[in-house]
Design a protein around this motif. Structure first.
Motif, PDB file in Angstrom:
ATOM      1  N   LYS A 190      19.220 -57.590 -84.202  1.00 37.06           N
ATOM      2  CA  LYS A 190      18.954 -56.078 -84.569  1.00 37.06           C
ATOM      3  C   LYS A 190      20.174 -55.463 -84.253  1.00 37.06           C
ATOM      4  O   LYS A 190      20.445 -54.677 -85.022  1.00 37.06           O
ATOM      5  N   MET A 191      20.609 -55.698 -82.623  1.00 36.91           N
ATOM      6  CA  MET A 191      21.571 -54.396 -82.638  1.00 36.91           C
ATOM      7  C   MET A 191      22.582 -55.144 -83.225  1.00 36.91           C
ATOM      8  O   MET A 191      23.517 -54.369 -83.792  1.00 36.91           O
ATOM      9  N   TYR A 192      22.825 -56.368 -83.366  1.00 33.07           N
ATOM     10  CA  TYR A 192      24.059 -56.508 -84.556  1.00 33.07           C
ATOM     11  C   TYR A 192      24.255 -56.582 -85.684  1.00 33.07           C
ATOM     12  O   TYR A 192      24.925 -56.411 -85.946  1.00 33.07           O
ATOM     13  N   ALA A 193      23.037 -56.902 -86.127  1.00 35.55           N
ATOM     14  CA  ALA A 193      22.736 -55.953 -87.828  1.00 35.55           C
ATOM     15  C   ALA A 193      23.042 -54.617 -87.603  1.00 35.55           C
ATOM     16  O   ALA A 193      23.992 -54.012 -88.718  1.00 35.55           O
ATOM     17  N   ALA A 194      23.070 -53.622 -86.837  1.00 33.81           N
ATOM     18  CA  ALA A 194      23.101 -52.277 -86.736  1.00 33.81           C
ATOM     19  C   ALA A 194      24.518 -52.037 -86.953  1.00 33.81           C
ATOM     20  O   ALA A 194      25.196 -52.125 -87.846  1.00 33.81           O
ATOM     21  N   GLN A 195      25.242 -53.005 -86.007  1.00 36.31           N
ATOM     22  CA  GLN A 195      26.886 -52.334 -85.457  1.00 36.31           C
ATOM     23  C   GLN A 195      27.970 -53.102 -86.207  1.00 36.31           C
ATOM     24  O   GLN A 195      28.643 -52.369 -87.063  1.00 36.31           O
ATOM     25  N   GLY A 196      27.049 -54.372 -87.629  1.00 37.39           N
ATOM     26  CA  GLY A 196      27.969 -54.633 -89.008  1.00 37.39           C
ATOM     27  C   GLY A 196      27.731 -53.402 -90.234  1.00 37.39           C
ATOM     28  O   GLY A 196      28.820 -53.767 -90.697  1.00 37.39           O
ATOM     29  N   SER A 197      26.807 -53.160 -89.454  1.00 39.30           N
ATOM     30  CA  SER A 197      26.729 -51.625 -90.521  1.00 39.30           C
ATOM     31  C   SER A 197      27.680 -50.349 -90.782  1.00 39.30           C
ATOM     32  O   SER A 197      27.259 -49.323 -91.735  1.00 39.30           O
ATOM     33  N   PHE A 198      28.205 -50.136 -89.710  1.00 40.61           N
ATOM     34  CA  PHE A 198      28.876 -49.301 -89.195  1.00 40.61           C
ATOM     35  C   PHE A 198      30.112 -49.245 -90.786  1.00 40.61           C
ATOM     36  O   PHE A 198      30.896 -49.909 -90.679  1.00 40.61           O
ATOM     37  N   GLY A 199      30.326 -47.848 -90.795  1.00 48.65           N
ATOM     38  CA  GLY A 199      31.212 -47.347 -91.930  1.00 48.65           C
ATOM     39  C   GLY A 199      32.449 -47.761 -91.359  1.00 48.65           C
ATOM     40  O   GLY A 199      32.591 -47.227 -89.751  1.00 48.65           O
ATOM     41  N   ALA A 236      22.268 -49.169 -82.898  1.00 46.10           N
ATOM     42  CA  ALA A 236      22.106 -50.089 -82.349  1.00 46.10           C
ATOM     43  C   ALA A 236      22.583 -49.755 -81.064  1.00 46.10           C
ATOM     44  O   ALA A 236      21.871 -50.199 -80.432  1.00 46.10           O
ATOM     45  N   GLU A 237      22.078 -48.887 -80.253  1.00 43.45           N
ATOM     46  CA  GLU A 237      22.228 -48.000 -78.772  1.00 43.45           C
ATOM     47  C   GLU A 237      20.941 -48.524 -78.388  1.00 43.45           C
ATOM     48  O   GLU A 237      20.893 -49.196 -77.565  1.00 43.45           O
ATOM     49  N   PHE A 238      19.942 -48.492 -79.018  1.00 45.00           N
ATOM     50  CA  PHE A 238      18.271 -48.579 -78.925  1.00 45.00           C
ATOM     51  C   PHE A 238      18.294 -50.075 -78.917  1.00 45.00           C
ATOM     52  O   PHE A 238      17.436 -50.348 -77.801  1.00 45.00           O
ATOM     53  N   TRP A 239      18.503 -50.950 -79.844  1.00 44.24           N
ATOM     54  CA  TRP A 239      18.192 -51.822 -79.736  1.00 44.24           C
ATOM     55  C   TRP A 239      19.469 -52.781 -79.035  1.00 44.24           C
ATOM     56  O   TRP A 239      18.732 -53.697 -77.995  1.00 44.24           O
TER      57      TRP A 239
END
Length: 184
Positions: free
Chosen positions: A104-113, A133-136
């Protein structure tokens, strides 16, 4: 024999009315974000800010069912995580959970603009994703065997409001029966 048949008819009508009324009330707990008047504890995670508590996909809310027998009603849900939310408690972090948290952390980071130079944009969505991402990451860094506390957010059960609704339905049905049966 008529009295026995009348009693069974009244009982069926009362149980049906209670099932309908309480089904609606238990569903409304998700709108109220409370168990009637007892507000649910707010979320601490940055996921879905401003969203309803206990409603992500709506699966838990839709899973509430009732079963009516000849003399009782049972409300239940088959969703495995419903019990921990309804009663509160602790869950133990496993290695499998840690893998999920990293994913989940990597998925959130990959969505950064990103800007043309590759750095992160500073728009609202990217800032939200950054905190997600910090939360995950925080969750993924927890040790196997540590505990996550889930607060009680009751949505099914007995309460003074439930008892009051049941009492009113019983009184209303009995009044209707006696008015109809013993017209003056």
């Amino acid at each position: 024999m008529k009295m026995n048949a009348d009693v069974q008819t009244i009982l069926r009508r009362i149980l049906s009315d209670i099932r309908i009324e309480l089904s609606d009330e238990f569903d409304q707990n998700f709108e109220r974000q409370a168990f009637f008047t007892e507000a649910w504890q707010r979320r601490k995670s940055p996921l879905r800010p401003g969203g309803h508590i206990l409603v992500d996909t709506g699966g838990l809310r839709r899973s509430i069912q009732s079963k009516e027998s000849a003399d009782s009603i049972q409300f239940f849900t088959t969703v495995p995580y419903a019990g921990i939310h309804n009663a509160g408690g602790e869950i133990v972090v496993t290695a499998r959970m840690k893998k999920f948290f990293w994913h989940k952390m990597y998925a959130a980071q990959g969505s950064f603009g990103r800007k043309k130079d590759g750095s992160r944009r500073n728009d609202k969505r990217t800032v939200q994703l950054s905190s997600e991402a910090e939360f995950w990451k925080h969750m993924a860094l927890m040790k196997v065997g540590s505990k996550i506390r889930i607060p009680k957010r009751q949505f099914l059960g007995v309460s003074p409001e439930v008892e009051q609704s049941v009492r009113e339905i019983i009184e209303e049905n009995l009044s209707e029966y006696f008015e109809h049966e013993f017209k003056l």
